[in-house]
Write an enzyme that holds these catalytic residues in place. Sequence first.
Site, PDB file in Angstrom:
ATOM      1  N   THR A  17       8.490  42.058  21.866  1.00 20.82           N
ATOM      2  CA  THR A  17       9.773  42.721  21.584  1.00 20.82           C
ATOM      3  C   THR A  17      10.814  42.400  22.653  1.00 20.82           C
ATOM      4  O   THR A  17      11.978  42.756  22.501  1.00 20.82           O
ATOM      5  CB  THR A  17       9.583  44.251  21.465  1.00 20.82           C
ATOM      6  OG1 THR A  17       8.626  44.664  22.428  1.00 20.82           O
ATOM      7  CG2 THR A  17       9.124  44.649  20.077  1.00 20.82           C
ATOM      8  N   ASN A 118      10.045  53.651  21.788  1.00 21.49           N
ATOM      9  CA  ASN A 118      10.004  53.220  20.388  1.00 21.49           C
ATOM     10  C   ASN A 118       8.622  52.704  19.992  1.00 21.49           C
ATOM     11  O   ASN A 118       8.488  51.988  18.995  1.00 21.49           O
ATOM     12  CB  ASN A 118      11.038  52.119  20.152  1.00 21.49           C
ATOM     13  CG  ASN A 118      12.458  52.620  20.379  1.00 21.49           C
ATOM     14  OD1 ASN A 118      12.897  53.553  19.718  1.00 21.49           O
ATOM     15  ND2 ASN A 118      13.161  52.022  21.330  1.00 21.49           N
ATOM     16  N   LYS A 145       5.784  52.850  35.732  1.00 20.36           N
ATOM     17  CA  LYS A 145       4.863  51.904  36.374  1.00 20.36           C
ATOM     18  C   LYS A 145       5.604  51.275  37.545  1.00 20.36           C
ATOM     19  O   LYS A 145       6.803  51.022  37.408  1.00 20.36           O
ATOM     20  CB  LYS A 145       4.467  50.801  35.376  1.00 20.36           C
ATOM     21  CG  LYS A 145       3.799  51.304  34.093  1.00 20.36           C
ATOM     22  CD  LYS A 145       3.737  50.181  33.049  1.00 20.36           C
ATOM     23  CE  LYS A 145       3.252  50.705  31.713  1.00 20.36           C
ATOM     24  NZ  LYS A 145       3.294  49.715  30.625  1.00 20.36           N
ATOM     25  N   GLU A 169      -2.150  44.222  30.372  1.00 20.62           N
ATOM     26  CA  GLU A 169      -0.737  44.330  30.804  1.00 20.62           C
ATOM     27  C   GLU A 169      -0.104  42.959  31.017  1.00 20.62           C
ATOM     28  O   GLU A 169      -0.773  42.030  31.454  1.00 20.62           O
ATOM     29  CB  GLU A 169      -0.680  45.059  32.152  1.00 20.62           C
ATOM     30  CG  GLU A 169      -0.122  46.446  32.130  1.00 20.62           C
ATOM     31  CD  GLU A 169       1.357  46.570  31.771  1.00 20.62           C
ATOM     32  OE1 GLU A 169       2.078  45.562  31.745  1.00 20.62           O
ATOM     33  OE2 GLU A 169       1.781  47.687  31.499  1.00 20.62           O
TER      34      GLU A 169
HETATM   35  P1  B16 Z   1      12.656  51.393  24.969  1.00 20.48           P
HETATM   36  P2  B16 Z   1       6.271  47.981  27.627  1.00 20.48           P
HETATM   37  C1  B16 Z   1       8.934  48.203  27.822  1.00 20.48           C
HETATM   38  O1  B16 Z   1       7.779  48.096  27.036  1.00 20.48           O
HETATM   39  C2  B16 Z   1       9.724  46.913  27.801  1.00 20.48           C
HETATM   40  O2  B16 Z   1       8.976  45.881  28.396  1.00 20.48           O
HETATM   41  C3  B16 Z   1      11.014  47.106  28.572  1.00 20.48           C
HETATM   42  O3  B16 Z   1      11.764  45.921  28.558  1.00 20.48           O
HETATM   43  C4  B16 Z   1      11.809  48.247  27.933  1.00 20.48           C
HETATM   44  O4  B16 Z   1      13.018  48.485  28.636  1.00 20.48           O
HETATM   45  C5  B16 Z   1      10.936  49.496  27.946  1.00 20.48           C
HETATM   46  O5  B16 Z   1       9.726  49.246  27.237  1.00 20.48           O
HETATM   47  C6  B16 Z   1      11.632  50.688  27.311  1.00 20.48           C
HETATM   48  O6  B16 Z   1      11.800  50.456  25.951  1.00 20.48           O
HETATM   49  O7  B16 Z   1      14.103  51.108  25.192  1.00 20.48           O
HETATM   50  O8  B16 Z   1      12.145  50.990  23.601  1.00 20.48           O
HETATM   51  O9  B16 Z   1      12.293  52.831  25.291  1.00 20.48           O
HETATM   52  O10 B16 Z   1       6.132  46.590  28.167  1.00 20.48           O
HETATM   53  O11 B16 Z   1       6.061  49.063  28.651  1.00 20.48           O
HETATM   54  O12 B16 Z   1       5.456  48.194  26.372  1.00 20.48           O
HETATM   55 MG    MG Z   2       4.863  44.893  28.766  1.00 17.57          MG
END
Ligand code: B16
Ligand code: MG
Length: 219
Positions: A17, A118, A145, A169
């Site tokens: 994504t 999301n 994290k 990860e």
């Molecule tokens: P949202 P992960 C993260 O997903 C993304 O890597 C990061 O780029 C993004 O800003 C973050 O989720 C928040 O996402 O705007 O959808 O809440 O790698 O932790 O699955």
């Molecule tokens: Mg990730």
Amino acid sequence: MKKTGVIFDLDGVIVDTAKYHYLAWKNLADELGIEFTEQDNERFKGVSRKRCLEILLEMGSIEASQEQIDTWLKEKNEDYLSYITKMDESEILPDVPKVLKYLRENKIPMALGSASKNARPILEKVNLLSYFETLVDGNSVTKAKPDPEVFLIAAENLGVPPENCVVFEDALAGIEAANNAGMTSIGIGEPSVLTEAKFNFIDFTEINLDFLDKLISQE
Ligand code: B16
Ligand code: MG
């Protein structure tokens, strides 16, 4: 035999994504007159939405009211969701279903541990939601994290001690979070980036079932 739990990050591990996050951040950056490249987007991986905007505004030396910040966060997310609604199973990263199916056949409980707010709609879109016993995402954590909070909550929800959990990860901060939680960290991506990972694979096509078997059947 000990009970093992497996925790998956979402973006960069199950689906890519990051490209949609990039398009949505780029649209906002253009609107604000800030130059934003795919290279810049690398810094946003695994980082919360709020923190990403802070970094973007720092890049443009822009100061803004909380109200304005909230409007931009909403705008970016609505833009991002317009890409997400078009996702389907074809966007699952290679061999992820192979690993999920194998773990389910072996009755290994699985959790999602992601910074994204999301996560649920994305897993629904790609039809993988049913694999996970628990979703711990940006809605349920307070510390980002490399703090281990997200993975510790996931372990608790799975009913598995942290030391018996394995984490997949793609971000260094995520690997550090897994290590800080006392879990076995598996890096998915460049080993030169994921230097702290206990094991490393470029992607799931490199993971064979023998490796998984050893991982889940350790005494
Ligand atoms: P949202 P992960 C993260 O997903 C993304 O890597 C990061 O780029 C993004 O800003 C973050 O989720 C928040 O996402 O705007 O959808 O809440 O790698 O932790 O699955
Ligand atoms: Mg990730």
